[in-house]
Design a protein around this motif. Structure first.
Motif, PDB file in Angstrom:
ATOM      1  N   UNK A 267      -0.140  11.118   8.779  1.00 18.95           N
ATOM      2  CA  UNK A 267       0.882  10.177   8.335  1.00 18.95           C
ATOM      3  C   UNK A 267       0.409   8.950   7.992  1.00 18.95           C
ATOM      4  N   UNK A 268      -0.820   8.574   8.306  1.00 17.31           N
ATOM      5  CA  UNK A 268      -1.264   7.273   8.231  1.00 17.31           C
ATOM      6  C   UNK A 268      -1.261   6.762   6.870  1.00 17.31           C
ATOM      7  N   UNK A 269      -1.407   7.560   5.891  1.00 18.71           N
ATOM      8  CA  UNK A 269      -1.454   6.778   4.339  1.00 18.71           C
ATOM      9  C   UNK A 269       0.355   6.754   4.018  1.00 18.71           C
ATOM     10  N   UNK A 270       0.957   7.215   4.439  1.00 17.06           N
ATOM     11  CA  UNK A 270       2.257   7.175   4.252  1.00 17.06           C
ATOM     12  C   UNK A 270       2.886   5.820   4.775  1.00 17.06           C
ATOM     13  N   UNK A 271       2.295   5.635   6.188  1.00 18.64           N
ATOM     14  CA  UNK A 271       2.689   4.317   6.784  1.00 18.64           C
ATOM     15  C   UNK A 271       1.991   3.198   6.330  1.00 18.64           C
ATOM     16  N   UNK A 272       0.699   3.480   5.509  1.00 17.51           N
ATOM     17  CA  UNK A 272       0.150   2.418   5.110  1.00 17.51           C
ATOM     18  C   UNK A 272       0.995   1.676   3.669  1.00 17.51           C
ATOM     19  N   UNK A 273       1.372   2.856   2.860  1.00 11.43           N
ATOM     20  CA  UNK A 273       2.378   2.537   1.789  1.00 11.43           C
ATOM     21  C   UNK A 273       3.418   1.944   2.170  1.00 11.43           C
ATOM     22  N   UNK A 274       4.040   2.412   3.348  1.00 13.76           N
ATOM     23  CA  UNK A 274       5.491   1.716   3.648  1.00 13.76           C
ATOM     24  C   UNK A 274       5.197   0.242   4.167  1.00 13.76           C
ATOM     25  N   UNK A 275       4.038  -0.012   4.732  1.00 15.35           N
ATOM     26  CA  UNK A 275       3.766  -1.509   5.038  1.00 15.35           C
ATOM     27  C   UNK A 275       3.753  -2.301   3.927  1.00 15.35           C
ATOM     28  N   UNK A 276       3.018  -1.813   2.971  1.00 15.47           N
ATOM     29  CA  UNK A 276       2.920  -2.669   1.670  1.00 15.47           C
ATOM     30  C   UNK A 276       4.180  -2.688   0.976  1.00 15.47           C
ATOM     31  N   UNK A 277       4.993  -1.617   0.989  1.00 16.68           N
ATOM     32  CA  UNK A 277       6.354  -1.787   0.446  1.00 16.68           C
ATOM     33  C   UNK A 277       7.151  -3.061   0.989  1.00 16.68           C
ATOM     34  N   UNK A 278       6.900  -2.766   2.398  1.00 17.38           N
ATOM     35  CA  UNK A 278       7.529  -3.851   3.080  1.00 17.38           C
ATOM     36  C   UNK A 278       7.242  -5.179   2.631  1.00 17.38           C
TER      37      UNK A 278
END
Length: 408
Positions: A267-278
């Motif tokens: 799930x790390x890459x999804x979390x990374x995308x989520x952080x950038x989206x925020x």
């Protein structure tokens, strides 16, 4: 019998252009007669050949001429000018349109030879008759009423030549093989990179996610920081896993330092995308102090433009990813106009896309562990691309080492 006189001029012997021309005529079912042949004796001398191409079949005759013009053959028409026909509808051209190659091309219009500055393969030539300017356009950019070059008359193509004198980049042909001496090849790639930079030129890297997976993200980041890489073309995957690595020290959930699979690391890459989206975007994340290292970080900090072209398989994607392929293609097209060298690393689709957009004058290197991937570019018409078959995890560290030696 259909006949056409053609002219070949340049290093047509050393480049094998003349024998290739004669072979093509016969292989396609035509015939030829050599009208004149002047062979240069010295290394700097150019040769000239005039041939009469013959065929009793119109379709075969036209096919032969299409191929020969791509070789650089000039049709001898006593300075006959191009034929222009107006487009009848957006994104359409006349049936007999001239299809471009990636070689330097000129057209004769109104008594002058006009150079096509932004040449690329598989496009059409549009002529602004009022301003006497010719441009290369992809089919989807053609507007109703634009004047399109048709047929072959008045078109002059100058392919790349191989003279008897060596230049720095002529260290191997485009034939790909894993058995060629990797370090010596990479040394010469590094030498060419330094020459480009010393002359004020620009280099673009086209990268796939394997750059990150093999632990080479810090090396590419350093090359951007040190000014060896001016622009980056990639997809969502390289940027996502680079940012994942910056945040969690993993790529696809695998710990970069140990190679171990981290629990719930998927799930790390999804979390990374989520952080950038925020944050809003990659640049916003850097400016807010959220993203502090990696390839994308160095692109932002060093004002290195990047184009992230998305695909249907992307997770997320990141907010900077261009999901409209035609828009992404146009952005890449704009960014390659002032580039002097392209290095394509472990990304078949993005490499082919870039190869289709760049003129043959741009020095190009394609690196991949697969023979099939690097030869695909040559098969698609990018004959100027030098192919290096090796592991990315070996290529980038050696390249960095060779560049450091050259700096010393």
């Amino acid at each position: 019998m259909y006949t056409q006189r053609i002219l070949l001029h340049g290093h047509i012997i050393d480049s094998l252009t003349l024998p290739k021309t004669m072979d093509t005529i016969i292989d396609q079912g035509g015939d030829y007669e050599i009208e004149e042949l002047q062979v240069g004796k010295l290394k700097t001398d150019k040769s000239t050949a005039k041939l009469i191409v013959k065929s009793d079949d119109e379709e075969i005759f036209n096919r032969i001429l299409d191929i020969l013009t791509d070789y650089g053959a000039e049709l001898i028409e006593e300075n006959e000018e191009v034929t222009l026909v107006a487009s009848q509808k957006d994104k359409t051209v006349p049936d007999n349109f001239y299809s471009t190659s990636n070689y330097n091309t000129k057209i004769r219009y109104d008594g002058e030879w006009l150079n096509i500055d932004n040449i690329e393969m598989d496009c059409v030539i549009c002529v602004d008759t009022e301003n006497k300017k010719a441009t290369c356009k992809p089919l989807n950019a053609v507007k109703k009423g634009e004047m399109i070059v048709t047929g072959r008359t008045g078109v002059k193509v100058t392919p790349l030549e191989r003279s008897r004198g060596k230049n720095t980049f002529e260290f191997m042909n485009s034939e790909a093989s894993a058995e060629k001496p990797t370090r010596s090849i990479i040394h010469k790639v590094a030498t060419q990179m330094k020459e480009v930079k010393d002359n004020g030129g620009k280099i673009v890297v086209v990268g796939g996610p394997a750059v990150v997976h093999t632990g080479c993200a810090p090396i590419l980041a350093d090359l951007i920081k040190e000014g060896y890489v001016d622009k980056l073309f990639a997809g969502n995957a390289l940027a996502t896993h680079d940012i994942e690595n910056a945040f969690y020290g993993t790529s696809l959930g695998v710990k970069m330092e140990t190679g171990e699979l981290v629990a719930h690391g998927h799930k790390h890459h999804i979390s990374a995308i989520n952080i950038i989206n925020k944050a809003g975007s990659i640049k916003d994340a850097v400016e807010q102090g959220i993203l502090k290292s990696g390839i994308m970080y160095e692109c932002v900090k060093n004002n290195a433009p990047f184009v992230l072209a998305g695909s249907i398989r992307d997770d997320g994607p990141l907010p900077d990813v261009i999901t409209d392929s035609q828009v992404a293609q146009q952005r890449m097209r704009e960014e390659v106009q002032d580039v002097d060298m392209v290095i394509m690393i472990a990304t078949l689709l993005h490499s082919v896309a870039t190869g289709n957009l760049i003129p043959a004058r741009i020095k190009s290197v394609c690196v991949d562990i697969s023979n099939a991937s690097v030869t695909k570019l040559a098969d698609r018409g990018s004959a100027q691309v030098i192919s290096v078959v090796t592991d990315i995890g070996s290529f980038l560290p050696i390249l960095k080492e060779e560049l450091n030696k050259l700096e010393e």
